[in-house]
Structures are given as C-alpha cells and as structure tokens.
Design an enzyme around this catalytic site. Structure first.
Site, mmCIF file in Angstrom:
data_model
loop_
_atom_site.group_PDB
_atom_site.id
_atom_site.type_symbol
_atom_site.label_atom_id
_atom_site.label_comp_id
_atom_site.label_asym_id
_atom_site.label_seq_id
_atom_site.Cartn_x
_atom_site.Cartn_y
_atom_site.Cartn_z
ATOM 1 N N LYS A 13 5.025 -14.097 -7.554
ATOM 2 C CA LYS A 13 4.562 -15.312 -8.262
ATOM 3 C C LYS A 13 3.396 -15.948 -7.506
ATOM 4 O O LYS A 13 2.366 -16.273 -8.075
ATOM 5 C CB LYS A 13 5.698 -16.351 -8.380
ATOM 6 C CG LYS A 13 6.919 -15.863 -9.131
ATOM 7 C CD LYS A 13 7.979 -16.945 -9.235
ATOM 8 C CE LYS A 13 8.590 -17.365 -7.904
ATOM 9 N NZ LYS A 13 9.358 -16.319 -7.209
ATOM 10 N N ARG A 88 13.211 -24.050 -12.090
ATOM 11 C CA ARG A 88 14.121 -23.045 -11.556
ATOM 12 C C ARG A 88 15.518 -23.198 -12.156
ATOM 13 O O ARG A 88 16.398 -22.390 -11.881
ATOM 14 C CB ARG A 88 14.288 -23.295 -10.047
ATOM 15 C CG ARG A 88 13.252 -22.656 -9.172
ATOM 16 C CD ARG A 88 13.762 -21.365 -8.689
ATOM 17 N NE ARG A 88 13.610 -21.018 -7.301
ATOM 18 C CZ ARG A 88 12.505 -20.934 -6.598
ATOM 19 N NH1 ARG A 88 11.379 -21.325 -7.063
ATOM 20 N NH2 ARG A 88 12.533 -20.470 -5.383
ATOM 21 N N ARG A 123 6.814 -9.293 4.342
ATOM 22 C CA ARG A 123 5.982 -10.479 4.098
ATOM 23 C C ARG A 123 5.741 -11.243 5.402
ATOM 24 O O ARG A 123 6.624 -11.407 6.224
ATOM 25 C CB ARG A 123 6.650 -11.421 3.101
ATOM 26 C CG ARG A 123 5.842 -12.727 3.008
ATOM 27 C CD ARG A 123 6.130 -13.600 1.862
ATOM 28 N NE ARG A 123 7.524 -13.854 1.638
ATOM 29 C CZ ARG A 123 7.979 -14.457 0.536
ATOM 30 N NH1 ARG A 123 7.124 -14.836 -0.381
ATOM 31 N NH2 ARG A 123 9.255 -14.663 0.381
ATOM 32 N N ARG A 156 8.942 -15.614 7.131
ATOM 33 C CA ARG A 156 9.521 -16.839 6.596
ATOM 34 C C ARG A 156 11.000 -16.897 6.964
ATOM 35 O O ARG A 156 11.671 -15.873 6.953
ATOM 36 C CB ARG A 156 9.346 -16.854 5.067
ATOM 37 C CG ARG A 156 8.691 -18.104 4.553
ATOM 38 C CD ARG A 156 8.290 -17.982 3.121
ATOM 39 N NE ARG A 156 9.406 -18.067 2.212
ATOM 40 C CZ ARG A 156 9.286 -18.109 0.885
ATOM 41 N NH1 ARG A 156 8.088 -18.071 0.336
ATOM 42 N NH2 ARG A 156 10.346 -18.183 0.108
ATOM 43 N N ARG A 167 19.346 -15.416 -2.368
ATOM 44 C CA ARG A 167 18.307 -15.967 -3.248
ATOM 45 C C ARG A 167 18.258 -15.199 -4.573
ATOM 46 O O ARG A 167 18.057 -15.783 -5.635
ATOM 47 C CB ARG A 167 16.948 -15.923 -2.542
ATOM 48 C CG ARG A 167 16.854 -16.968 -1.439
ATOM 49 C CD ARG A 167 15.735 -16.666 -0.457
ATOM 50 N NE ARG A 167 14.423 -16.637 -1.060
ATOM 51 C CZ ARG A 167 13.376 -16.025 -0.510
ATOM 52 N NH1 ARG A 167 13.496 -15.398 0.659
ATOM 53 N NH2 ARG A 167 12.210 -16.062 -1.108
HETATM 54 P P1 AP5 Z 1 4.964 -13.455 -3.147
HETATM 55 O O1 AP5 Z 1 3.753 -13.544 -4.007
HETATM 56 O O2 AP5 Z 1 5.032 -14.268 -1.919
HETATM 57 O O3 AP5 Z 1 6.262 -13.620 -4.055
HETATM 58 P P2 AP5 Z 1 6.923 -14.911 -4.688
HETATM 59 O O4 AP5 Z 1 7.395 -14.510 -6.034
HETATM 60 O O5 AP5 Z 1 6.007 -16.078 -4.572
HETATM 61 O O6 AP5 Z 1 8.163 -15.017 -3.716
HETATM 62 P P3 AP5 Z 1 8.810 -16.274 -3.000
HETATM 63 O O7 AP5 Z 1 9.726 -15.719 -1.951
HETATM 64 O O8 AP5 Z 1 7.786 -17.252 -2.586
HETATM 65 O O9 AP5 Z 1 9.665 -16.824 -4.162
HETATM 66 P P4 AP5 Z 1 10.821 -17.769 -4.075
HETATM 67 O O10 AP5 Z 1 10.888 -18.137 -5.493
HETATM 68 O O11 AP5 Z 1 12.071 -17.247 -3.501
HETATM 69 O O12 AP5 Z 1 10.361 -18.846 -2.990
HETATM 70 P P5 AP5 Z 1 9.786 -20.294 -3.113
HETATM 71 O O13 AP5 Z 1 8.825 -20.491 -2.029
HETATM 72 O O14 AP5 Z 1 9.383 -20.588 -4.507
HETATM 73 O O15 AP5 Z 1 5.164 -11.902 -2.748
HETATM 74 C C1 AP5 Z 1 6.173 -11.520 -1.859
HETATM 75 C C2 AP5 Z 1 5.631 -10.478 -0.863
HETATM 76 O O16 AP5 Z 1 5.310 -9.277 -1.548
HETATM 77 C C3 AP5 Z 1 4.323 -10.910 -0.160
HETATM 78 O O17 AP5 Z 1 4.333 -10.383 1.135
HETATM 79 C C4 AP5 Z 1 3.232 -10.252 -1.014
HETATM 80 O O18 AP5 Z 1 2.066 -9.978 -0.255
HETATM 81 C C5 AP5 Z 1 3.918 -8.978 -1.470
HETATM 82 N N1 AP5 Z 1 3.526 -8.564 -2.818
HETATM 83 C C6 AP5 Z 1 3.264 -9.376 -3.894
HETATM 84 N N2 AP5 Z 1 2.967 -8.619 -4.977
HETATM 85 C C7 AP5 Z 1 3.056 -7.322 -4.580
HETATM 86 C C8 AP5 Z 1 2.877 -6.048 -5.247
HETATM 87 N N3 AP5 Z 1 2.532 -5.985 -6.551
HETATM 88 N N4 AP5 Z 1 3.072 -4.930 -4.531
HETATM 89 C C9 AP5 Z 1 3.419 -4.992 -3.219
HETATM 90 N N5 AP5 Z 1 3.595 -6.139 -2.539
HETATM 91 C C10 AP5 Z 1 3.415 -7.279 -3.204
HETATM 92 O O19 AP5 Z 1 11.114 -21.168 -2.812
HETATM 93 C C11 AP5 Z 1 11.705 -21.148 -1.540
HETATM 94 C C12 AP5 Z 1 12.928 -22.062 -1.531
HETATM 95 O O20 AP5 Z 1 12.509 -23.415 -1.829
HETATM 96 C C13 AP5 Z 1 13.995 -21.745 -2.590
HETATM 97 O O21 AP5 Z 1 14.895 -20.759 -2.157
HETATM 98 C C14 AP5 Z 1 14.640 -23.133 -2.777
HETATM 99 O O22 AP5 Z 1 15.537 -23.407 -1.725
HETATM 100 C C15 AP5 Z 1 13.444 -24.069 -2.666
HETATM 101 N N6 AP5 Z 1 12.818 -24.352 -3.976
HETATM 102 C C16 AP5 Z 1 11.530 -24.077 -4.350
HETATM 103 N N7 AP5 Z 1 11.300 -24.461 -5.604
HETATM 104 C C17 AP5 Z 1 12.461 -24.996 -6.065
HETATM 105 C C18 AP5 Z 1 12.857 -25.548 -7.319
HETATM 106 N N8 AP5 Z 1 12.016 -25.629 -8.354
HETATM 107 N N9 AP5 Z 1 14.147 -25.996 -7.423
HETATM 108 C C19 AP5 Z 1 15.007 -25.948 -6.392
HETATM 109 N N10 AP5 Z 1 14.696 -25.420 -5.186
HETATM 110 C C20 AP5 Z 1 13.428 -24.941 -5.022
HETATM 111 MG MG MG Z 2 6.070 -17.870 -3.476
#
Ligand code: AP5
Ligand code: MG
Length: 212
Positions: A13, A88, A123, A156, A167
C-alpha cells in the site's frame, strides 16, 4: 481524486501510494506513519497507541478517526488524497461517510499471506524520515543509509514473524470486510500485487485510469 488503498500488511500500500502521489500530486495519508511518528515523539496519543501497534493489534477507532479528521482538513488535502491504511474497520469507513467525504475508488492490492511473510523480513525503514525500502526489491544505494535523508534504516518493530502473523489475522477479521462494504457501493477495484514493484504500479495506474 480521493482514493483508498486497501490490502494486507506488507501488500505494498505504502509503496504504491507513494507512486500515485508522485503522479497525481495529491498527498499520501498513512495513519501507520502518523502513529509511528507520535510514538517516536512520545506524545500522549503515541503512548496510548504503542502497545497495540507493537502487538500487531489495531489502535482504537476513536484515536485513528481523530487523527485522520485533522489530517484531511489540512490545505494540501483539499484537491484529493490517498488514504493508506485507513479505514481499517467498518466503523472507520462509516465515520468517513459521516464526515461527508466522497471516495472515488478503493484499490485493493492483493497478495497471498505466504508471500507477505517472506516479504516483510526484508523491509527496512528510515528511522528519521520513515521512507521504506526492501533489502532485495528496493535496496538503498548504501546499505543501512536512507537515500532520501541519510538517516539510518532499521527493521520496523512490528515486522517480526510472530507479529506479522497477528497483523494478518487482524486484517482478515477486521479489515477484509471492507471489500464487501465498498464492493456493494461499486467503488472496489482489485489488482494483483505479487509482481515486481514497477509491474504492480503499471496495474495500479491502469486500474485507476492514470496514463503512465
Ligand atoms: P509496503 O509498501 O511497506 O507495504 P504496506 O502495505 O504499506 O505494509 P504495512 O506493513 O505498512 O501495512 P500495515 O497496514 O500493516 O501497516 P501500517 O503502517 O498501516 O511494502 C512492504 C515491503 O515490501 C517493503 O519493504 C516494500 O519495499 C516491499 N514491496 C512492496 N511492494 C513489493 C512488490 N511488488 N514486490 C516486492 N516487494 C515489494 O499500520 C501499522 C500499525 O498501525 C497497525 O498494525 C495498527 O496497530 C496501527 N494502525 C494504522 N492505521 C490504523 C487504523 N486505520 N486503525 C487502527 N490502527 C491502525
Ligand atoms: Mg505501509
């Protein structure tokens, strides 16, 4: 254009939101990045959010809806935005509707769970600016050093194998129902996110009707 990026943790994402943001000139709004910033700065909200984040659980709807509301009220979000990691839960999606926000498209980046686990171990994120890399698929020019700001890149805290599994479970239980929520509203488009980053970007742009 007001967009939502939906997908499992690690689906890409953030990576794709950055590309769309660069192309359309609208901000990427990542609740995860905002929460990590709050944790790093030790704000009261960060202190409340930290435990949930470290265990892979969701932060409360109340906190997240509050920060999202403030963020989309800012000047740079008035001509459109890309929501990365919000909503979410169905309650968060309903809150967006209650704010009177019209969403043009919800783009789901789909990657199966077994691929996610392998991807997350590689990552790395910048401690200083939050930029995201992958040791194999998006390496920094110099190992351990952020290309954007020269900060140190680290793993991370919630990318350990056990936390990634939690997760994913939370995603399937609480977030995947949003596919139906937006599907019935005719907003959902799904792209496969298993190919290389640039290939996925092509599919994303195509799905959004953006010329490359
Ligand atoms: P990346 O682009 O970083 O993936 P992502 O989908 O953004 O993954 P996240 O881990 O950030 O998602 P998340 O939803 O768990 O975390 P968030 O920060 O939102 O890609 C991942 C890796 O793969 C990278 O190394 C990238 O380079 C690589 N990659 C990407 N595309 C690729 C491809 N095509 N091929 C190969 N490699 C690739 O949330 C974190 C925490 O915050 C949650 O667990 C929760 O506790 C809290 N939180 C955040 N938002 C909310 C909400 N709305 N409600 C409640 N809690 C929330
Ligand atoms: Mg992200």
């Amino acid at each position: 254009m007001n967009l939502i990026l939906l997908g499992a943790p690690g689906a890409g994402k953030g990576t794709q939101a950055e590309k769309i943001s660069g192309k359309l000139g609208i901000p990427q709004i990542s609740t995860g990045n905002m929460l990590r910033e709050a944790v790093k700065n030790g704000t009261p909200m960060g202190l409340r959010a930290k435990e949930a984040m470290d265990s892979g659980a969701l932060v409360s709807d109340e906190i997240v809806i509050g920060i999202l509301k403030d963020r989309i009220a800012q000047d740079d979000a008035q001509d459109g935005f890309i929501l990365d990691g919000f909503p979410r839960t169905v309650a968060q999606a309903e809150a967006l509707e209650q704010m009177g926000i019209t969403i043009d498209k919800v783009l789901e980046v789909h990657v199966p769970d077994d691929r996610i686990c392998a991807r997350m171990s590689g990552r790395r994120v910048c401690e200083a600016c939050g930029a995201s890399y992958h040791i194999d698929f998006k390496p920094t020019k110099t190992e351990g050093v952020c290309d954007a700001c020269g900060g140190k890149t680290v793993q991370r805290a919630d990318d350990t194998p056990e936390t990634v599994l939690s997760r994913l479970a939370v995603y399937h239980e609480k977030t995947a129902p949003l596919k139906d929520f937006y599907g019935t509203r005719g907003k959902l488009v799904t792209v496969e996110g298993q190919q290389e980053i640039d290939e996925t970007t092509k599919l994303v742009f195509e799905a959004l009707g953006i010329d490359e």
